[in-house]
Scaffold this active site. Structure first.
Site, PDB file in Angstrom:
ATOM      1  N   GLN A   1       4.260   3.794  -1.316  1.00  8.83           N
ATOM      2  CA  GLN A   1       4.679   4.329  -2.621  1.00  8.83           C
ATOM      3  C   GLN A   1       5.302   3.238  -3.501  1.00  8.83           C
ATOM      4  OE1 GLN A   1       7.350   8.038  -3.842  1.00  8.83           O
ATOM      5  NE2 GLN A   1       8.657   6.353  -3.178  1.00  8.83           N
TER       6      GLN A   1
ATOM      7  N   LYS B   1      17.326  -0.088   9.879  1.00  4.38           N
ATOM      8  CA  LYS B   1      17.589  -0.570   8.510  1.00  4.38           C
ATOM      9  C   LYS B   1      18.938  -1.291   8.440  1.00  4.38           C
ATOM     10  CE  LYS B   1      14.124   0.359   5.766  1.00  4.38           C
ATOM     11  NZ  LYS B   1      13.420  -0.678   5.027  1.00  4.38           N
TER      12      LYS B   1
ATOM     13  N   LEU C   1       9.054  -4.556   1.487  1.00  5.54           N
ATOM     14  CA  LEU C   1       9.046  -3.090   1.442  1.00  5.54           C
ATOM     15  C   LEU C   1       8.394  -2.487   2.679  1.00  5.54           C
ATOM     16  CD1 LEU C   1       7.952  -2.590  -2.289  1.00  5.54           C
ATOM     17  CD2 LEU C   1      10.214  -3.060  -1.363  1.00  5.54           C
ATOM     18  N   ALA C   2       7.789  -3.299   3.513  1.00  5.52           N
ATOM     19  CA  ALA C   2       7.087  -2.768   4.687  1.00  5.52           C
ATOM     20  C   ALA C   2       8.086  -2.202   5.688  1.00  5.52           C
ATOM     21  CB  ALA C   2       6.256  -3.867   5.353  1.00  5.52           C
TER      22      ALA C   2
ATOM     23  N   ARG D   1       4.301   9.729  -3.387  1.00  2.00           N
ATOM     24  CA  ARG D   1       5.117   9.850  -2.181  1.00  2.00           C
ATOM     25  C   ARG D   1       4.243  10.315  -1.013  1.00  2.00           C
ATOM     26  NH1 ARG D   1       9.456   8.162   0.699  1.00  2.00           N
ATOM     27  NH2 ARG D   1      11.316   9.431   0.339  1.00  2.00           N
TER      28      ARG D   1
ATOM     29  N   SER E   1      18.573   1.008   2.797  1.00  5.34           N
ATOM     30  CA  SER E   1      18.430   2.452   2.584  1.00  5.34           C
ATOM     31  C   SER E   1      19.764   3.191   2.651  1.00  5.34           C
ATOM     32  CB  SER E   1      17.499   3.013   3.660  1.00  5.34           C
ATOM     33  OG  SER E   1      17.563   4.422   3.686  1.00  5.34           O
TER      34      SER E   1
ATOM     35  N   THR F   1       0.821  -1.211   0.000  1.00  2.98           N
ATOM     36  CA  THR F   1       0.000   0.000   0.000  1.00  2.98           C
ATOM     37  C   THR F   1       0.861   1.270   0.000  1.00  2.98           C
ATOM     38  OG1 THR F   1      -0.098  -0.122   2.402  1.00  2.98           O
ATOM     39  CG2 THR F   1      -1.965  -1.072   1.190  1.00  2.98           C
TER      40      THR F   1
ATOM     41  N   TYR G   1      15.682   5.000  12.656  1.00  2.00           N
ATOM     42  CA  TYR G   1      15.320   4.370  11.378  1.00  2.00           C
ATOM     43  C   TYR G   1      16.569   3.796  10.696  1.00  2.00           C
ATOM     44  CZ  TYR G   1      14.169   3.988   6.398  1.00  2.00           C
ATOM     45  OH  TYR G   1      14.036   3.533   5.110  1.00  2.00           O
TER      46      TYR G   1
ATOM     47  N   HIS H   1      13.862   8.116  -3.311  1.00  2.00           N
ATOM     48  CA  HIS H   1      13.115   8.103  -4.577  1.00  2.00           C
ATOM     49  C   HIS H   1      11.688   8.527  -4.305  1.00  2.00           C
ATOM     50  CE1 HIS H   1      13.502   4.090  -2.855  1.00  2.00           C
ATOM     51  NE2 HIS H   1      12.233   3.897  -3.190  1.00  2.00           N
TER      52      HIS H   1
ATOM     53  N   GLU I   1      20.082   5.779   4.104  1.00  2.00           N
ATOM     54  CA  GLU I   1      20.160   6.315   5.471  1.00  2.00           C
ATOM     55  C   GLU I   1      21.182   5.542   6.305  1.00  2.00           C
ATOM     56  OE1 GLU I   1      18.545   8.945   7.435  1.00  2.00           O
ATOM     57  OE2 GLU I   1      18.546   9.636   5.370  1.00  2.00           O
TER      58      GLU I   1
ATOM     59  N   SER J   1       8.803   3.993   7.824  1.00  2.00           N
ATOM     60  CA  SER J   1       9.849   4.486   6.917  1.00  2.00           C
ATOM     61  C   SER J   1      10.187   5.959   7.105  1.00  2.00           C
ATOM     62  CB  SER J   1       9.410   4.249   5.467  1.00  2.00           C
ATOM     63  OG  SER J   1       8.402   5.169   5.100  1.00  2.00           O
TER      64      SER J   1
END
Ligand code: NAP
Ligand code: F7E
Length: 350
Positions: free
Chosen positions: A16, A166, A89-90, A197, A138, A14, A162, A192, A140, A93
């Site tokens: 981006q 990650k 992808l969950a 977004r 990421s 659900t 975060y 991205h 990050e 974020s």
């Protein structure tokens, strides 16, 4: 209808990236399964168009309730679906939010990945069945950067809960590859963006505000650090890199980036400029949007992805700003029509 050749499970469908990836996989003929969190309101706006298609052309898209915090549920889903590929992808974020919710971020964004890997490992052991796994790592993780540009070999120094979560997710994925021979790959993706977004990330916050200001729906935009620099690409380009990683015989980790960097200020200049406005007339600084520790500069080197995967970004920075501004201008126009009709209270989110 052609028979689906492969079955994929996408967590974060659900979000981006999940919505672009689901589109991409459906177009490739996959049967796509998506993990969706239960919520009191619908959270499926970004994939509604794919759902609508189901009733017109048969689209093999199936949604399942689940949560990255619920290991038993994830394991049961993996057993039932028996996917060929899992795209994780969950995540919680949002970097700023991770300072307010560090424990939750660690549970979902870090330990959630371990839960999925355990489920995959168990099925592989029990049924001799190989599942390919993609982990959304990421930029990050580079945080306080040790070198510029950042590449796969650059040391990590995360600057937020975060980023730390990650990094755990990244290393546990690498560890399961090295320990148990799982076909697992990490995409170290730089920022991205897209018209899909989330509205609290800086690019979308700027394009939403600039277009609403243009139409008189808003008067000011409050931001934090305008000097932070990011390597911003288009999300639609990046999901192809995720898929390419899982099509390789050997799993590996790849930086995915445009290899160009711009400041938040430059993003403002371009976005407001597209609308014939000067950002300096509308942007004000609010200390609330600064972070306890900042990532000042990100600039990727995606030579490995370009060379080994044959991937390259198609949308440049000015094109990205333009496509986001134009999409949000359309959204603001619809909002204006509803407002003029006195229907503010039922404004659609997208
Ligand atoms: P996003 O729009 O925030 O989407 C996150 C997704 O995760 C949403 O579908 C969300 O569900 C889901 N989710 C959150 N908590 C969950 C939980 N407890 N259980 C199950 N699902 C949960 O993020 P994105 O931009 O698409 O990014 C996708 C992934 O790539 C994330 O892991 C992100 O950390 C990572 N990443 C993103 C970027 C970037 O620039 N976009 C760069 C590098 C890495 P709801 O819709 O219900 O909230
Ligand atoms: O911030 C600065 C902020 O929240 C970008 C996530 O997708 O990409 C994203 O994380 C920069 C930062 O993205 C505001 O301080 C200034 O320096 O859009 P952002 P992010 O933190 O880079 C990485 C790769 C991910 O993995 C993450 O999941 O913009 N900034 N003023 C602001 N940021 C926000 N959000 N809001 C402001 O008002």
């Amino acid at each position: 209808m052609t028979r689906p050749t492969k079955r994929a499970l996408v967590t974060g469908i659900t979000g981006q990236d999940g919505s672009y990836l689901a589109e991409f996989l459906l177009d490739k003929g996959y049967e796509v399964h998506g993990l969706v969190r239960r919520s009191s309101t619908f959270g499926t706006q970004r994939i509604e168009h794919l759902y609508r298609d189901i009733h017109e052309v048969e689209r093999p898209l199936v949604l399942h309730h689940g949560d990255m915090a619920d290991g038993n549920g994830l394991a049961r889903l993996i057993r039932e679906i028996r996917p060929d590929e899992v795209y994780n992808l969950a995540a919680q974020s949002h970097v700023r939010v991770s300072f307010d919710q560090p424990t939750y971020t660690a549970d979902v964004t870090a330990v959630g990945v371990l839960r999925l890997l355990e489920a995959i490992r168990d099925l592989q052991d029990a049924a001799g069945y190989q599942i390919r796994f993609y982990q959304a790592s990421s930029s990050e993780m580079f945080g306080k950067v040790a070198e510029t540009p950042q590449r796969e070999t650059t040391p990590f120094h995360p600057r937020s809960p975060y980023g730390v979560a990650k990094l755990y997710a990244h290393w546990i994925t690498v560890n399961y590859r090295e320990s148990y021979g799982l076909h697992v790959s990490c995409g170290i993706l730089f920022n991205h963006e897209s018209p899909r977004r989330g509205e609290t990330f800086v690019t979308r916050k700027i394009t939403r505000a600039a277009t609403r200001i243009k139409l008189g729906l808003q008067s000011k935009l409050y931001l934090g650090n305008l000097d932070a620099r990011r390597d911003w690409g288009f999300a639609g380009d990046y999901v192809e890199a995720m898929w390419l990683m899982l099509q390789q015989d050997t799993p590996d980790d790849y930086v995915v980036a445009t290899d160009a960097t711009f400041s938040v200020r430059e993003f403002c200049e371009q976005a407001f400029g597209r609308l014939g406005l000067d950002y300096r007339d509308f942007v004000a600084i609010d200390q609330r949007y600064f972070r306890p520790a900042e990532v000042d500069l990100l600039l990727g080197c995606s030579d490995k992805a370009r060379g080994q995967l044959g991937w390259q970004p198609r949308v440049s920075f000015p094109e990205l700003v333009t496509l986001m501004v134009d999409a949000d201008l359309e959204l603001a126009r619809r909002e204006q029509v509803l407002r003029d009709a006195g229907l503010n209270s039922i404004l659609p989110l997208r």
